[in-house]
Design a protein around this motif. Structure first.
Motif, PDB file in Angstrom:
ATOM      1  N   LEU A  66       0.587  -1.623   0.004  1.00 55.05           N
ATOM      2  CA  LEU A  66       0.609   0.008   0.123  1.00 55.05           C
ATOM      3  C   LEU A  66       0.529   1.373  -0.578  1.00 55.05           C
ATOM      4  CD1 LEU A  66      -2.783  -1.033   2.456  1.00 55.05           C
ATOM      5  CD2 LEU A  66      -2.714  -0.941  -0.053  1.00 55.05           C
ATOM      6  N   THR A  67       1.983   0.781   0.356  1.00 50.32           N
ATOM      7  CA  THR A  67       2.817   2.267   0.791  1.00 50.32           C
ATOM      8  C   THR A  67       3.533   2.778  -0.809  1.00 50.32           C
ATOM      9  OG1 THR A  67       4.415   0.573   1.619  1.00 50.32           O
ATOM     10  CG2 THR A  67       2.799   2.286   3.249  1.00 50.32           C
ATOM     11  N   TYR A  83       7.353   1.458  -2.987  1.00 52.71           N
ATOM     12  CA  TYR A  83       8.859   1.190  -3.297  1.00 52.71           C
ATOM     13  C   TYR A  83       9.495   2.256  -2.369  1.00 52.71           C
ATOM     14  CZ  TYR A  83       7.549  -3.485  -4.149  1.00 52.71           C
ATOM     15  OH  TYR A  83       6.355  -4.883  -4.665  1.00 52.71           O
ATOM     16  N   GLU A 136       9.457   6.848  -2.992  1.00 54.32           N
ATOM     17  CA  GLU A 136       8.380   7.569  -2.508  1.00 54.32           C
ATOM     18  C   GLU A 136       9.643   9.310  -3.438  1.00 54.32           C
ATOM     19  OE1 GLU A 136       7.551   9.186   1.064  1.00 54.32           O
ATOM     20  OE2 GLU A 136      10.015   9.092   1.933  1.00 54.32           O
ATOM     21  N   VAL A 162      10.930   4.722   1.079  1.00 55.85           N
ATOM     22  CA  VAL A 162       9.877   4.811   1.489  1.00 55.85           C
ATOM     23  C   VAL A 162       9.733   4.703   3.073  1.00 55.85           C
ATOM     24  CG1 VAL A 162       7.046   4.218   2.333  1.00 55.85           C
ATOM     25  CG2 VAL A 162       7.638   4.646   0.095  1.00 55.85           C
ATOM     26  N   GLU A 163       9.966   5.631   3.757  1.00 56.38           N
ATOM     27  CA  GLU A 163       9.884   5.647   5.443  1.00 56.38           C
ATOM     28  C   GLU A 163       9.143   5.952   6.268  1.00 56.38           C
ATOM     29  OE1 GLU A 163      13.751   7.280   6.370  1.00 56.38           O
ATOM     30  OE2 GLU A 163      14.550   6.228   5.607  1.00 56.38           O
ATOM     31  N   LEU A 164       8.095   5.518   6.740  1.00 56.34           N
ATOM     32  CA  LEU A 164       6.539   5.716   7.448  1.00 56.34           C
ATOM     33  C   LEU A 164       7.545   6.174   8.798  1.00 56.34           C
ATOM     34  CD1 LEU A 164       4.667   2.503   6.710  1.00 56.34           C
ATOM     35  CD2 LEU A 164       4.462   5.257   5.256  1.00 56.34           C
ATOM     36  N   ASP A 220       3.995   3.080  11.781  1.00 56.75           N
ATOM     37  CA  ASP A 220       3.268   1.866  11.370  1.00 56.75           C
ATOM     38  C   ASP A 220       2.388   2.067  10.528  1.00 56.75           C
ATOM     39  OD1 ASP A 220       6.245   0.263  12.399  1.00 56.75           O
ATOM     40  OD2 ASP A 220       4.488  -0.986  13.964  1.00 56.75           O
ATOM     41  N   LEU A 221       2.351   1.543   9.460  1.00 57.13           N
ATOM     42  CA  LEU A 221       0.568   1.283   8.915  1.00 57.13           C
ATOM     43  C   LEU A 221      -0.731   0.816  10.079  1.00 57.13           C
ATOM     44  CD1 LEU A 221      -0.777   2.129   6.220  1.00 57.13           C
ATOM     45  CD2 LEU A 221      -0.132  -0.240   5.499  1.00 57.13           C
TER      46      LEU A 221
END
Length: 209
Positions: free
Chosen positions: A156-157, A159, A161, A176-178, A181-182
């Motif tokens: 969903l995020t 690979y 950005e 991608v670094e969130l 956590d999703l």
């Protein structure tokens, strides 16, 4: 070949399913009339000849759309779905073929020029290849996009950005670094299953007392 029917009732397609499956013969894998639609699954290699016959002989003049679907548990996980319209009969027909990541589907751009962008979209979002397409490249995602975002196993995020770097004076790609956590919620709306009081709810609780 499997031909299925829904419960007996009046249908604007009376006789159409039988006529088409008889005319297409061994090219038909399965066919069904359901939910007010006729869906015919075709042998992949025969899709161009079948669609030509449907256009020229059976009066399905317009290609309205080409869509994709992903069923990862199947040996051939992808379906390519062709939506046809008959102006003279005033109804639609859905034609499907199945394929996998490596096996191309013959292009139908020679039958309908508008198929070019539709096939590019299916390629972009699912990774389905179309043999003979004159310009098969991405159409919705960025040129540097990785993967195919409508596949069921695509995260969903994503690979990577992108952002504009003031330091480099250009757009840069980063992993991608969130920030957290999703999270997944298993209730249907913000008003169901939450373990907190939403603004205004305290008034309703007060009225119950």
């Amino acid at each position: 070949m499997t031909v299925l029917h829904s419960a007996p009732r009046y249908s604007p397609f009376d006789g159409v399913l039988e006529t088409l499956t008889a005319a297409l013969g061994a090219d038909v894998v399965s066919a069904i009339e359901q939910h007010g639609e006729i869906v015919i699954h075709i042998v992949r290699e025969r899709i161009v000849d079948v669609l030509r016959a449907l256009r020229d002989t059976h009066e399905y003049q317009q290609l309205m759309d080409i869509a994709g679907a992903d069923y990862p548990s199947r040996p051939e996980r992808f379906e390519v779905v062709y939506c046809l319209l008959s102006l003279t009969k005033n109804h639609r027909l859905i034609v499907k073929v199945s394929t996998d990541e490596a096996t191309p589907v013959p292009t139908v751009t020679g039958l309908w020029p508008n198929a070019s962008w539709y096939e590019r979209e299916v390629y972009d979002l699912y990774g389905v290849l179309f043999a003979g397409h004159p310009d098969l490249r991405r159409i919705l995602t960025d040129y540097g996009f990785q993967g195919h975002p409508f596949r069921k196993d695509f995260p969903l995020t994503g690979y990577v950005e992108l952002r504009y770097s003031e330091e480099d004076k250009r757009v840069v790609y980063e992993k991608v670094e969130l920030a957290q956590d999703l999270r997944q919620f298993d209730f249907m709306s913000p008003w169901e299953g939450a373990h907190y009081v939403l603004p205004g709810d305290e008034k309703a609780e007060g009225n119950k007392a």
